[in-house]
Write a protein that holds these residues in place. Structure first.
Motif, short mmCIF file in Angstrom:
data_model
loop_
_atom_site.label_atom_id
_atom_site.label_comp_id
_atom_site.label_asym_id
_atom_site.label_seq_id
_atom_site.Cartn_x
_atom_site.Cartn_y
_atom_site.Cartn_z
N VAL A 59 22.74 56.06 77.09
CA VAL A 59 23.22 56.33 76.05
C VAL A 59 24.55 55.88 75.42
N GLU A 60 24.58 55.23 74.19
CA GLU A 60 25.74 54.80 73.39
C GLU A 60 25.82 55.48 72.40
N SER A 61 26.94 55.73 71.75
CA SER A 61 27.07 56.29 70.29
C SER A 61 27.88 55.18 69.50
N SER A 62 27.46 55.62 68.11
CA SER A 62 28.24 54.82 67.00
C SER A 62 28.50 55.84 65.82
N GLU A 63 29.79 55.78 65.55
CA GLU A 63 30.24 56.77 64.44
C GLU A 63 30.35 56.06 63.21
N ALA A 72 36.86 58.37 58.55
CA ALA A 72 36.22 59.45 59.09
C ALA A 72 34.92 59.45 59.56
N PRO A 73 34.39 60.16 60.41
CA PRO A 73 32.86 59.79 60.76
C PRO A 73 32.24 60.75 59.67
N ALA A 74 30.94 60.17 59.22
CA ALA A 74 29.98 60.88 58.47
C ALA A 74 28.68 61.32 59.13
N VAL A 75 28.49 60.35 60.11
CA VAL A 75 27.04 60.54 61.04
C VAL A 75 27.53 60.05 62.51
N THR A 76 27.16 60.37 63.32
CA THR A 76 27.24 60.09 64.72
C THR A 76 25.52 59.65 65.05
N ALA A 77 25.46 58.48 65.48
CA ALA A 77 24.32 57.96 65.83
C ALA A 77 24.34 57.79 67.37
N TYR A 78 23.19 58.29 68.05
CA TYR A 78 23.15 58.17 69.56
C TYR A 78 22.01 57.19 69.88
N TYR A 79 22.22 56.29 70.71
CA TYR A 79 21.22 55.31 71.17
C TYR A 79 20.94 55.52 72.62
N ASP A 80 19.54 55.65 73.18
CA ASP A 80 19.12 55.70 74.42
C ASP A 80 18.36 54.32 74.77
N ALA A 81 18.97 53.70 75.69
CA ALA A 81 18.34 52.24 76.06
C ALA A 81 18.35 51.26 75.06
N GLY A 82 19.38 51.68 74.04
CA GLY A 82 19.43 50.53 72.91
C GLY A 82 18.57 50.79 71.60
N ARG A 83 18.00 52.16 71.94
CA ARG A 83 17.02 52.72 70.61
C ARG A 83 17.64 54.08 70.16
N LEU A 84 17.78 53.93 68.85
CA LEU A 84 18.08 55.36 68.03
C LEU A 84 17.34 56.49 68.49
N CYS A 86 19.08 59.90 68.49
CA CYS A 86 19.73 61.44 68.04
C CYS A 86 20.81 60.78 66.65
N VAL A 87 20.77 61.74 65.67
CA VAL A 87 21.73 61.71 64.80
C VAL A 87 22.22 63.01 64.34
N ALA A 88 23.63 63.13 64.60
CA ALA A 88 24.22 64.21 64.26
C ALA A 88 25.25 63.92 62.77
N VAL A 89 24.88 64.83 61.82
CA VAL A 89 25.49 64.69 60.66
C VAL A 89 26.99 65.63 60.39
N ASN A 90 27.95 64.83 60.03
CA ASN A 90 29.18 65.62 59.89
C ASN A 90 28.94 66.60 58.89
N ALA A 91 29.53 67.80 58.92
CA ALA A 91 29.09 69.04 58.01
C ALA A 91 30.41 68.92 56.77
N LEU A 92 31.52 68.10 56.92
CA LEU A 92 32.40 67.88 55.95
C LEU A 92 32.03 66.85 55.10
N ARG A 93 31.68 65.67 55.48
CA ARG A 93 31.53 64.56 54.63
C ARG A 93 30.15 63.78 54.95
N GLY A 94 29.39 64.21 55.52
CA GLY A 94 27.78 63.71 56.00
C GLY A 94 26.97 63.78 54.82
N PRO A 95 25.91 63.05 54.64
CA PRO A 95 24.70 63.14 53.60
C PRO A 95 24.17 64.49 53.87
N GLN A 96 23.52 64.80 52.70
CA GLN A 96 22.75 66.01 52.88
C GLN A 96 21.45 65.90 53.14
N VAL A 97 21.07 66.49 54.44
CA VAL A 97 19.69 66.15 54.93
C VAL A 97 18.78 67.44 54.53
#
Length: 186
Positions: A59-63, A72-84, A86-97
């Motif tokens: 698992v790797e991550s990218s902010e 400052a991060p808006a989204v944190t993406a997690y990659y498992d074996a190089g493939r997306l 998981c996506v965590a969306v920052n409550a303060l500045r992330g996109p509205q999902v």
């Protein structure tokens, strides 16, 4: 934008708007994409901020930060074996999902929990709770975490691919990385 102490929170009207398709995608980010494919898909909205290796796991991550915004991060993406995976969306500045019109980001957690409970019950989805009392659903691949903004707490959704959905609300046995279960204050 509004301020809570030193924390700046993006106004709802100023947030990028993304739709969630359970287990498949979050806005332009499709689960299973490579890091390069994901970066290309969001290049007009988000830009890479940091990338971390798996520290002994696949698992790797990218902010990602909003283009032209503060560093400052808006989204944190997690990659498992190089493939997306998981996506965590920052409550303060992330996109509205949104999920079928239900806004998931930057909300008062108790109000969102009530609406989410109604949504899962009405639409035949499971409702589970993490060991930290975060509501979520394996069938939706979603955990509704909370994030501090000074003395205010806002919703921070963590969305996972169908391959990570089983036990996604389980802090110890699910696939969501341990760092995502820590309290967030940024």
């Amino acid at each position: 934008m509004w301020k809570v102490g030193v924390w700046t929170v993006v106004d709802e009207a100023d947030r990028v708007q993304w739709e969630m398709l359970p287990g498949e995608s979050v806005g332009p980010l499709k689960f299973g994409m490579s890091h390069n494919e994901a970066a290309a898909a969001i290049a007009d909205v988000l830009s890479p901020l940091t990338t971390r290796g798996g520290y002994g796991s696949p698992v790797e991550s990218s902010e990602l930060s909003l283009v032209g915004a503060a560093i400052a991060p808006a989204v944190t993406a997690y990659y498992d074996a190089g493939r997306l995976a998981c996506v965590a969306v920052n409550a303060l500045r992330g996109p509205q999902v949104t999920l079928d019109g239900l806004r998931l980001v930057g909300r008062v957690p108790s109000e969102l929990e009530d609406a989410f409970t109604e949504y899962t019950s009405t639409n035949g989805h499971d409702l589970r709770y993490s060991q930290h009392a975060d509501p979520g659903s394996e069938t939706l691949g979603l955990v509704l975490r909370a994030q501090r903004a000074g003395d205010v707490v806002l919703s921070r959704p963590v969305l996972v691919a169908s391959t990570w959905a089983e036990r996604c609300c389980d802090v110890t046995e699910g696939c969501i990385p341990a760092e995502e279960w820590r309290d967030r204050a940024w």
